[in-house]
Structure formats: C-alpha cells, structure tokens
Design an enzyme around this catalytic site. Structure first.
Site, PDB file in Angstrom:
ATOM      1  N   HIS A  66       0.824  -1.202   0.000  1.00 44.22           N
ATOM      2  CA  HIS A  66       0.000   0.000   0.000  1.00 44.22           C
ATOM      3  C   HIS A  66       0.864   1.260   0.000  1.00 44.22           C
ATOM      4  CE1 HIS A  66      -3.674  -2.308   1.777  1.00 44.22           C
ATOM      5  NE2 HIS A  66      -3.659  -2.314   0.469  1.00 44.22           N
ATOM      6  N   ASN A  97       2.560  -7.805 -11.473  1.00 44.25           N
ATOM      7  CA  ASN A  97       2.598  -8.088 -10.030  1.00 44.25           C
ATOM      8  C   ASN A  97       2.432  -9.580  -9.773  1.00 44.25           C
ATOM      9  OD1 ASN A  97       2.652  -5.315  -9.897  1.00 44.25           O
ATOM     10  ND2 ASN A  97       0.555  -5.098  -9.191  1.00 44.25           N
ATOM     11  N   ASP A  98       1.349 -10.157 -10.282  1.00 45.54           N
ATOM     12  CA  ASP A  98       1.132 -11.590 -10.085  1.00 45.54           C
ATOM     13  C   ASP A  98       2.111 -12.428 -10.891  1.00 45.54           C
ATOM     14  OD1 ASP A  98      -0.774 -12.124  -8.118  1.00 45.54           O
ATOM     15  OD2 ASP A  98      -2.435 -11.664  -9.440  1.00 45.54           O
ATOM     16  N   CYS A 143      -0.167  -3.816 -17.550  1.00 46.85           N
ATOM     17  CA  CYS A 143      -0.987  -3.033 -16.619  1.00 46.85           C
ATOM     18  C   CYS A 143      -0.568  -3.254 -15.174  1.00 46.85           C
ATOM     19  CB  CYS A 143      -2.475  -3.362 -16.791  1.00 46.85           C
ATOM     20  SG  CYS A 143      -2.915  -5.049 -16.385  1.00 46.85           S
ATOM     21  N   ARG A 164     -10.755  -2.155 -12.848  1.00 47.28           N
ATOM     22  CA  ARG A 164     -10.863  -3.230 -11.856  1.00 47.28           C
ATOM     23  C   ARG A 164     -12.293  -3.265 -11.332  1.00 47.28           C
ATOM     24  NH1 ARG A 164      -6.287  -0.201  -9.952  1.00 47.28           N
ATOM     25  NH2 ARG A 164      -4.281  -1.261 -10.266  1.00 47.28           N
TER      26      ARG A 164
END
Length: 553
Positions: free
Chosen positions: A185, A438-439, A486, A290
């Site tokens: 975050h 990210n994943d 993205c 999203r």
C-alpha cells in the site's frame, strides 16, 4: 561521509532533505488483573469501534478512489465480528483490554499470513489497527507523521494506508521504508501522490534523525550524508523536472514517433475525475478497469442494473471512449462473502479469477450481460478481459461466453508463466493480452508478495520477468494483436522505454504516473528502446539492469 543504501524504487522521482522518522507504535504496559470483565470488554470493543470510525472518516476525505477503497477495507477489518469475538474471548480469559486487542490482532495477522496471496497483503493492515486500538485503550495519541515545520524525507519501518494517504507533498519530500514491496500500500499510494519512494531499504532505520539524504525513487537508491548545498541543487533540478513534465500533453510516442498508448488503471468512474485544482487527466483511455471494487465487502452480489450503471458511467467518462474492463478478480485469496467459496490450504494457488466461474458461473454470466448492455446504451465498444487465464481452453471458453453476448474485443490477463509460455496459442483465441506484472512476478519467482525478505524477487526489472514480457510481445507482433502491461512495472518511467523496446504496445498506470512516463518515452528513439531492452534482458540482476539503463550504457 556519504553512504549509499539500496532498496526497491517503487515511485519515481528525486528528492533531498533531512530525515525525520515516524514515531514507533504504542508500547504495552505490564498486564493488570481484570476485576470487571464486562467493563474491560466494553473498553476493548470501544477502542476497535473508534479505530473503525476514524479509518472510515479518513476514507471519506481521501483524495482519490484507490486510497478511499484501501482505507474503507481497513475500516471493515477493524469492525470485523471475528476480530471482536477474539478480543472478547481474550478478556474473558483474563487479559486486560490493551493486551486483549494486541493478542487478537496478532492472532488474526498470523491467519492472514498463512493464507498467502492477496489475503496476506492485508496482514500489515492489522498492525496499524492494533496500534490505533491500543492507543485508544490507553488514552495515548496515535503515532503519526512528524511535523517539524520544514520539508523532510520521511523514514519508517513501514507505513500504513492511513499514514500515507493524506501526506502533504509540500512537507514530505520522499518516503523510505525498511519493509514493504513493490505492491505494498505504501508503494501504491506513493505513486498516486507523486512522491518518490524506496521500500525494502535495509539499514535506513539506522540513519540518524536530521541527516541529509538524497532519494532516487526510480533506481531505489538512498544516499546519506550529503551536504545541504547538494540537497538544494537536487531539489532545484527535481522541481524543474516536475514543471517540465507537467506541461507535456498528447499521446505516448518515442522521439521518432513510435506509438505506445498511455492508459489508466481505475476502480470506478470517480478515478477519471481529477482532484480539485488539478489539470484534466491526459491519457488515451483506460487500460485496466478493476470491477472488483463494485463487489468488495458485499453480502450479496451487486445486481444486474447496478452493474450496468457502474460500467456505463466509466464507458461514457473514459478518454477517447477506450476501456479495457477486467471481469471480477476475486476468489479464495480475495474472499467475497456472497461467493461462499470453501476455504483452501493455499488460496493463491486455488480458485481465483476466472476459475471462480467453475463453481459460480452465474456471477460471470451476469457481469458479461451487464457489460454488454452498458456498451449498447453508451454506444462504446469495450475490450473485456479475464483474470487468471492459464490454458488455451480457458481462453477459448471465456471468449465464447463474451462473444455470444456481442462483446467483440476479448482478451486475457497474463499473470502466470503458463499463459506467457503459450501466448502465441492464446492469441489464436483472443484479440489482445494484458500482462499483470505483479502476479506474474509472484508466480514466476515463487515469492509471496508480502514476504519482506524476498521483495527483491518481485522487482519488475528482474530479467526473467522481462523475458516473459518479451515472449508475449513477440507473440503479439506475430499475430498483429496488441499486448499491454498493466502491472506496477508500467508506471516506472525508466522501465517504460525497455518495455517499448520489448514490443509492448500500451502501458496502463495511475493518473499521476502518465506524465513522467510520457516524457521518458519522448526522450528515446525506438532504436534506443530496443537497445535498452537488450541490455536489461542480458543483465544478471535487476539492480545492474536499472543502473545500465539509467547511465545510458
């Protein structure tokens, strides 16, 4: 004497100033006997209620939808019945209110960490909830951002969303944390605020208060012990750079005119409205809508009409009418109450993303129906993609369901190596691919996104990750179909030229990152981008790759 510390650069930009440190969490006093359990339960639960209310109030004042969603989710955790039950049970077992709250938060933190994946990302939220609730029980002020009366570089072990979201860029010049990763975050909110930031910076906690430091949020470098004159020059150049970047407008292009679309990551139509006093958002569309923000913390799924209205609002507001919408990205690693999915030993490797439709097909069917209707009423042609696509049969099945409803442009997220390795075959079934770095990092390096000791493996400059991106882009070129990025990698101005050189056709990011990425691309020819891509792919580690590109070698 100067010293160079290295971490992960998660929000680009340069800054320099004196170090000021976040106050530590409230210390627990010695346990005290509980004479009146009911009274003590009341004290503990009121502290949680106060914490939840304060976080909800901060969410209301948040400057953007992403920050608001993060703080709202944290407020829900503080108000979670399971947490309250554990606190009460601890008091009934003899703990005073402060120790009951502390132990309950620690218990639930361990449970979240054990779940892995997205759930583990919420574990750090419990630390902030613990600190705020314990402070409320003890009648102490909640630790917060210092106010020394002059601009400074904020150093902390880690930062909570509540601390990060309302930072004043006029006072806080940059963020440096000992913990954290590229998807924390702190990283997300620092990018949204345009603050240079370095996380996972070992040794920064040992830098003395008041030390002059220089922070490079692109390279992940912190230089300590610089002089005041050098700091002033760094600030002057950074200010000039920000003014120059702010004047840039128009589509993404290399210096010789090669197009790279610059798109936005959003959670709702609210993200397409600039903050008060800010310039209009200058992007070429939405690269990642999203949709899960519509579903979060719902006991029942949003109905067809509600979904149509939410999607139509985005379709009408998006720059150029271009929207790439991702179907619900949830599952056992991102639990939603209305899904009612059974628990799993390893949710990050379980039923998530498109796989949810194996057990709850009606959720995806309703969403696709609503997207199709919103497209019809708004007169737009959205691009629709599914998360967590792994096989050709999954891609073909999703494409068939979407096209049966009149949705013409259908794609998939590339988030696992299996999809990247089969990109050419996937594109025989699909119209485009969007790489979620990210994943893809997490699954490529078998590294949990919240494991502080492994944060370097999630660096988007990792050559193995860039190789998978290159393979996907090559498949797109061969098929004549677009392949975008993205993930958080797309927001890195230094990496933008590398991605363009690999063959990526679009980059999608938060609104505050568009201008720096645009300027970075405009300074490079396509030939230079391709050479940078070659250098980055050939590097042995991300730090070496980053340094070579930054130095122009």
């Amino acid at each position: 004497m100067t010293e160079t510390l290295r971490g992960l650069g998660v929000s680009p930009g340069r800054a320099a100033g004196r170090v000021r440190r976040m106050a530590g969490p409230p210390a627990l006093p010695a346990p005290v006997p509980v004479a009146d359990a009911d009274r003590e339960v009341g004290r503990a639960l009121r502290a949680l209620e106060t914490t939840a209310a304060d976080l909800a109030a901060r969410a209301e004042k948040a400057p953007d939808a992403t920050a608001r969603a993060i703080l709202e989710a944290q407020s829900f955790i503080a108000d979670d019945p399971g947490l309250r039950e554990t606190v009460e049970a601890n008091v009934r077992s003899g703990s005073d209110a402060a120790h009951a709250v502390d132990a309950a938060c620690a218990h639930h933190r361990r449970a979240l960490e054990a779940a892995g994946g997205y759930i583990a990302e919420r574990a750090a939220d419990l630390d902030d909830i613990r600190n705020r609730a314990v402070a409320a029980v003890l009648g102490l002020p909640v630790p917060g951002v210092p106010e020394p009366g002059h601009p400074f570089v904020l150093v902390a072990e880690d930062l909570s969303p509540a601390d990060t979201v309302n930072l004043d860029p006029g006072s806080v010049l940059a963020l440096v944390t000992e913990k954290g990763g590229p998807t924390s975050h702190t990283a997300i909110l620092a990018r949204a605020r345009g603050l240079p930031a370095v996380v996972a910076c070992r040794g920064v906690s040992e830098v003395e208060e008041g030390t002059w430091v220089a922070v490079d949020g692109a390279r992940g470098v912190v230089e300590t012990g610089i002089g005041e004159e050098e700091a002033a020059e760094i600030r002057r150049r950074a200010d000039a750079g920000r003014r120059r970047v702010a004047t840039g407008r128009g589509p993404g292009r290399t210096s010789d005119g090669h197009p790279v679309k610059l798109l936005l990551n959003i959670g709702s139509a609210a993200d397409l409205r600039p903050p008060p006093g800010a310039a209009e958002i200058d992007a070429e569309g939405v690269g990642l809508f999203r949709t899960e923000f519509l579903f979060l913390d719902r006991r029942e799924a949003p109905g067809y009409e509600e979904q149509v209205a939410a999607y139509e609002a985005v379709f009408r507001a998006a720059p150029g009418g271009h929207v790439v919408i991702r179907t619900l990205d949830a599952g056992t690693d991102k639990p939603l109450p209305f899904l009612g999915l059974p628990g799993e030993a390893n949710p990050a490797l379980g039923v998530r993303g498109l796989r949810v439709s194996r057990l709850r097909p009606q959720v995806l069917d309703t969403q696709l129906d609503a997207i199709a209707e919103a497209a019809r009423t708004s007169g737009t042609e959205p691009w629709v993609m599914a998360p967590m696509v792994t096989t050709v049969s999954e891609a073909a099945g999703f494409a068939g369901r979407a096209r049966a409803r009149g949705i013409a442009r259908v794609g998939a997220m590339v988030e696992v190596p299996a999809a990247a390795l089969r990109a050419a075959r996937l594109l025989e079934e699909l119209d485009f691919l969007s790489i979620g770095t990210n994943d893809l990092s997490q699954y490529t390096f078998a590294s949990d996104r919240q494991h502080g000791e492994l944060a370097d493996l999630l660096d988007p400059w990792q050559p193995a990750l860039l190789r998978l991106v290159a393979d996907c882009a090559a498949a797109g070129r061969a098929a004549g179909k677009p392949v975008g990025v993205c993930g958080e990698a797309a927001a890195d101005p230094l990496l933008a030229g590398v991605l363009a050189g690999l063959g990526v056709t679009s980059l999608s990011m938060s609104a505050s990152c568009v201008a720096p990425v645009r300027e970075s691309l405009a300074a490079l020819s396509l030939k230079r981008c391709r050479e940078n891509a070659r250098l980055a792919l050939g590097a042995d580690d991300p730090a070496r790759a980053r340094d070579m590109i930054a130095s122009g070698r």
